[in-house]
Write a protein that holds these residues in place. Structure first.
Motif, PDB file in Angstrom:
ATOM      1  N   HIS A   1       0.472  -0.814   0.124  1.00 58.61           N
ATOM      2  CA  HIS A   1      -0.139  -0.084  -0.344  1.00 58.61           C
ATOM      3  C   HIS A   1       0.421   0.914   0.195  1.00 58.61           C
ATOM      4  O   HIS A   1       0.572   2.408   0.067  1.00 58.61           O
ATOM      5  N   THR A   2       2.287   1.461   0.610  1.00 58.69           N
ATOM      6  CA  THR A   2       2.995   2.432   0.511  1.00 58.69           C
ATOM      7  C   THR A   2       3.430   2.470  -0.577  1.00 58.69           C
ATOM      8  O   THR A   2       3.453   3.574  -0.577  1.00 58.69           O
ATOM      9  N   LYS A   3       3.757   1.548  -1.466  1.00 56.11           N
ATOM     10  CA  LYS A   3       4.409   1.504  -2.266  1.00 56.11           C
ATOM     11  C   LYS A   3       3.572   2.459  -3.398  1.00 56.11           C
ATOM     12  O   LYS A   3       3.861   2.660  -4.525  1.00 56.11           O
ATOM     13  N   MET A   4       2.344   2.556  -3.379  1.00 56.03           N
ATOM     14  CA  MET A   4       1.127   2.658  -4.331  1.00 56.03           C
ATOM     15  C   MET A   4       1.554   4.283  -4.143  1.00 56.03           C
ATOM     16  O   MET A   4       0.970   4.661  -4.959  1.00 56.03           O
ATOM     17  N   CYS A   5       1.878   4.643  -2.579  1.00 54.15           N
ATOM     18  CA  CYS A   5       1.312   5.498  -2.901  1.00 54.15           C
ATOM     19  C   CYS A   5       2.467   6.719  -3.073  1.00 54.15           C
ATOM     20  O   CYS A   5       2.183   7.397  -3.655  1.00 54.15           O
ATOM     21  N   ASN A   6       3.653   6.055  -3.081  1.00 57.07           N
ATOM     22  CA  ASN A   6       4.677   5.785  -3.891  1.00 57.07           C
ATOM     23  C   ASN A   6       4.653   6.394  -5.538  1.00 57.07           C
ATOM     24  O   ASN A   6       5.195   7.243  -5.886  1.00 57.07           O
ATOM     25  N   GLN A   7       3.777   5.130  -6.018  1.00 54.43           N
ATOM     26  CA  GLN A   7       3.359   5.203  -7.465  1.00 54.43           C
ATOM     27  C   GLN A   7       2.602   6.575  -7.925  1.00 54.43           C
ATOM     28  O   GLN A   7       2.731   6.927  -8.761  1.00 54.43           O
ATOM     29  N   ILE A   8       1.325   6.904  -6.910  1.00 57.07           N
ATOM     30  CA  ILE A   8       0.697   7.958  -7.616  1.00 57.07           C
ATOM     31  C   ILE A   8       1.757   8.946  -6.930  1.00 57.07           C
ATOM     32  O   ILE A   8       1.038  10.060  -8.660  1.00 57.07           O
ATOM     33  N   THR A   9       2.417   9.239  -6.868  1.00 56.13           N
ATOM     34  CA  THR A   9       3.505  10.535  -6.387  1.00 56.13           C
ATOM     35  C   THR A   9       4.138  10.759  -7.809  1.00 56.13           C
ATOM     36  O   THR A   9       3.827  11.656  -7.851  1.00 56.13           O
ATOM     37  N   ILE A  10       4.669   9.757  -8.147  1.00 58.42           N
ATOM     38  CA  ILE A  10       5.603   9.754  -9.178  1.00 58.42           C
ATOM     39  C   ILE A  10       4.613  10.105 -10.517  1.00 58.42           C
ATOM     40  O   ILE A  10       4.878  10.626 -11.055  1.00 58.42           O
ATOM     41  N   ALA A  11       3.371   9.389 -10.507  1.00 61.20           N
ATOM     42  CA  ALA A  11       2.956   9.618 -11.822  1.00 61.20           C
ATOM     43  C   ALA A  11       3.148  10.779 -12.141  1.00 61.20           C
ATOM     44  O   ALA A  11       2.733  11.401 -13.542  1.00 61.20           O
ATOM     45  N   SER A  12       1.617  11.807 -11.488  1.00 60.46           N
ATOM     46  CA  SER A  12       1.211  13.149 -11.841  1.00 60.46           C
ATOM     47  C   SER A  12       2.893  14.126 -11.011  1.00 60.46           C
ATOM     48  O   SER A  12       3.185  15.316 -12.767  1.00 60.46           O
ATOM     49  N   ASN A  13       3.914  13.840 -10.951  1.00 62.83           N
ATOM     50  CA  ASN A  13       5.233  14.208 -10.947  1.00 62.83           C
ATOM     51  C   ASN A  13       6.105  13.539 -12.020  1.00 62.83           C
ATOM     52  O   ASN A  13       6.252  15.533 -12.293  1.00 62.83           O
ATOM     53  N   MET A  14       5.564  12.718 -12.862  1.00 64.06           N
ATOM     54  CA  MET A  14       6.817  13.036 -14.192  1.00 64.06           C
ATOM     55  C   MET A  14       5.824  13.545 -15.293  1.00 64.06           C
ATOM     56  O   MET A  14       6.958  13.950 -15.832  1.00 64.06           O
ATOM     57  N   ILE A  15       4.281  13.314 -15.358  1.00 65.44           N
ATOM     58  CA  ILE A  15       4.144  14.999 -15.935  1.00 65.44           C
ATOM     59  C   ILE A  15       4.556  16.021 -15.682  1.00 65.44           C
ATOM     60  O   ILE A  15       5.322  17.010 -17.028  1.00 65.44           O
ATOM     61  N   GLY A  16       4.907  16.601 -14.753  1.00 62.20           N
ATOM     62  CA  GLY A  16       4.787  18.084 -14.277  1.00 62.20           C
ATOM     63  C   GLY A  16       6.231  18.521 -14.800  1.00 62.20           C
ATOM     64  O   GLY A  16       7.157  18.927 -15.611  1.00 62.20           O
ATOM     65  N   VAL A  17       7.659  17.150 -14.698  1.00 65.55           N
ATOM     66  CA  VAL A  17       8.787  17.208 -15.344  1.00 65.55           C
ATOM     67  C   VAL A  17       8.726  17.526 -16.415  1.00 65.55           C
ATOM     68  O   VAL A  17       9.677  17.644 -17.189  1.00 65.55           O
ATOM     69  N   CYS A  18       8.037  16.629 -16.843  1.00 60.56           N
ATOM     70  CA  CYS A  18       8.296  16.338 -18.962  1.00 60.56           C
ATOM     71  C   CYS A  18       7.765  17.591 -18.910  1.00 60.56           C
ATOM     72  O   CYS A  18       8.975  18.098 -19.842  1.00 60.56           O
ATOM     73  N   GLU A  19       6.775  18.103 -18.956  1.00 58.54           N
ATOM     74  CA  GLU A  19       6.141  19.377 -19.175  1.00 58.54           C
ATOM     75  C   GLU A  19       7.215  20.280 -19.449  1.00 58.54           C
ATOM     76  O   GLU A  19       7.323  21.549 -19.927  1.00 58.54           O
TER      77      GLU A  19
END
Length: 292
Positions: A174-192
């Motif tokens: 469950h904690t890793k899911m929190c990690n992946q949720i954070t990365i998912a949106s963050n990666m969009i921002g980094v690429c943009e």
């Protein structure tokens, strides 16, 4: 009690991350037995002194501490509970540590089945990618019995620097899911941000100098944005595996009645990339979404 002098480690899954992780344990002086579906991926470890096993069953028969980091939940279930599986064939008082990002439900099932055989199971997914694995600086999120975590912590310290016991079986996943949720949106921002800098005629490397240490700072910005700029999309973590993780997180969130619009958007973007042949690229290849 897990005594160092009696510890024989098995490691199943020597891919992008597992190979480095197994190497740290070998160099720490532990006898190491390895199994991977593709034997060629273990050659470096074998040359360093690891022993080859022909199956997960053989690992279970030879080792009393077994680490796994494989691809998908179906692979985890087969490795643990299949006919050749390490719980199916394991000995009492064996410690088994699944570091795959898998489902919390499966982690609970493995813990329960292990307990029936007096085998100690924890779910311990990791974050930090290939860099964290190579440098033994992974974040390790652990679910299971706290006394088992305490026994295993000295081994985890050869692999990571941020090792946190999260709670009962499944809590690590469950904690890793929190990690992946954070990365998912963050990666969009980094690429943009990188694409924006390029379109504005800026030097993206200079832009990174300014923004990585400010409020926008993140692991992905510091470690993966430079790869985007270089055009290096080799996987520290595969897009195909990230899609798997996002699907797990979406299913878990839905079961809790939670909306995840950022995660849903990221997953749809990554699926489109995978359909265009990028499934084996690193997650930072999301940059190519704007370059198509």
């Amino acid at each position: 009690m897990l005594a160092r002098e009696n510890t024989v480690i098995g490691f199943i899954g020597t891919g992008v991350m597992g190979k480095s992780m197994a190497g740290h344990l070998l160099r720490a002086g532990y006898p190491l037995c390895v199994y991977n579906r593709t034997k060629e991926k273990t050659e470096d470890l074998l040359q360093q002194g690891a022993e080859w096993a022909d199956s997960a069953k053989e690992i279970a028969e030879k080792c009393n501490v077994i680490f796994t980091i494989v691809g998908y939940p179906k692979d985890v279930e087969e490795v643990y509970l299949g006919e050749q599986g390490i719980i199916t064939n394991g000995k009492p008082n064996t410690y088994v540590i699944d570091m795959t990002t898998s489902t919390p439900t499966l982690a609970v099932k493995i813990h329960s089945e292990a307990k029936k055989k007096n085998i100690f199971a924890v779910d311990a997914p990791v974050s930090g990618g290939d860099i964290g694995a190579k440098e033994a600086q992974l974040s390790i999120m652990v679910g299971g019995d706290e006394e088992v975590f305490a026994e295993l912590k000295p081994l985890f310290q050869h692999l990571g620097t941020n090792i946190v016991y999260q709670g009962k079986a499944g809590a690590g996943q469950h904690t890793k899911m929190c990690n992946q949720i954070t990365i998912a949106s963050n990666m969009i921002g980094v690429c943009e941000a990188i694409v924006y800098a390029e379109k504005a005629g800026l030097d993206p490397e200079k832009v990174l100098e300014s923004i990585t240490s400010g409020a926008a700072g993140s692991w992905s910005l510091s470690n993966l944005a430079p790869r985007m700029i270089e055009g290096n999309f080799e996987p520290g973590f595969y897009i195909k595996h990230f899609i798997k993780d996002m699907n797990i997180a979406l299913q878990e969130a839905e079961s809790m009645g939670m909306e995840t619009p950022g995660l849903s958007l990221a997953k749809n973007m990554y699926v489109r990339l995978a359909e265009n042949g990028e499934e084996n690229s690193g997650t930072h290849a999301l940059y190519k979404y704007w370059k198509k």
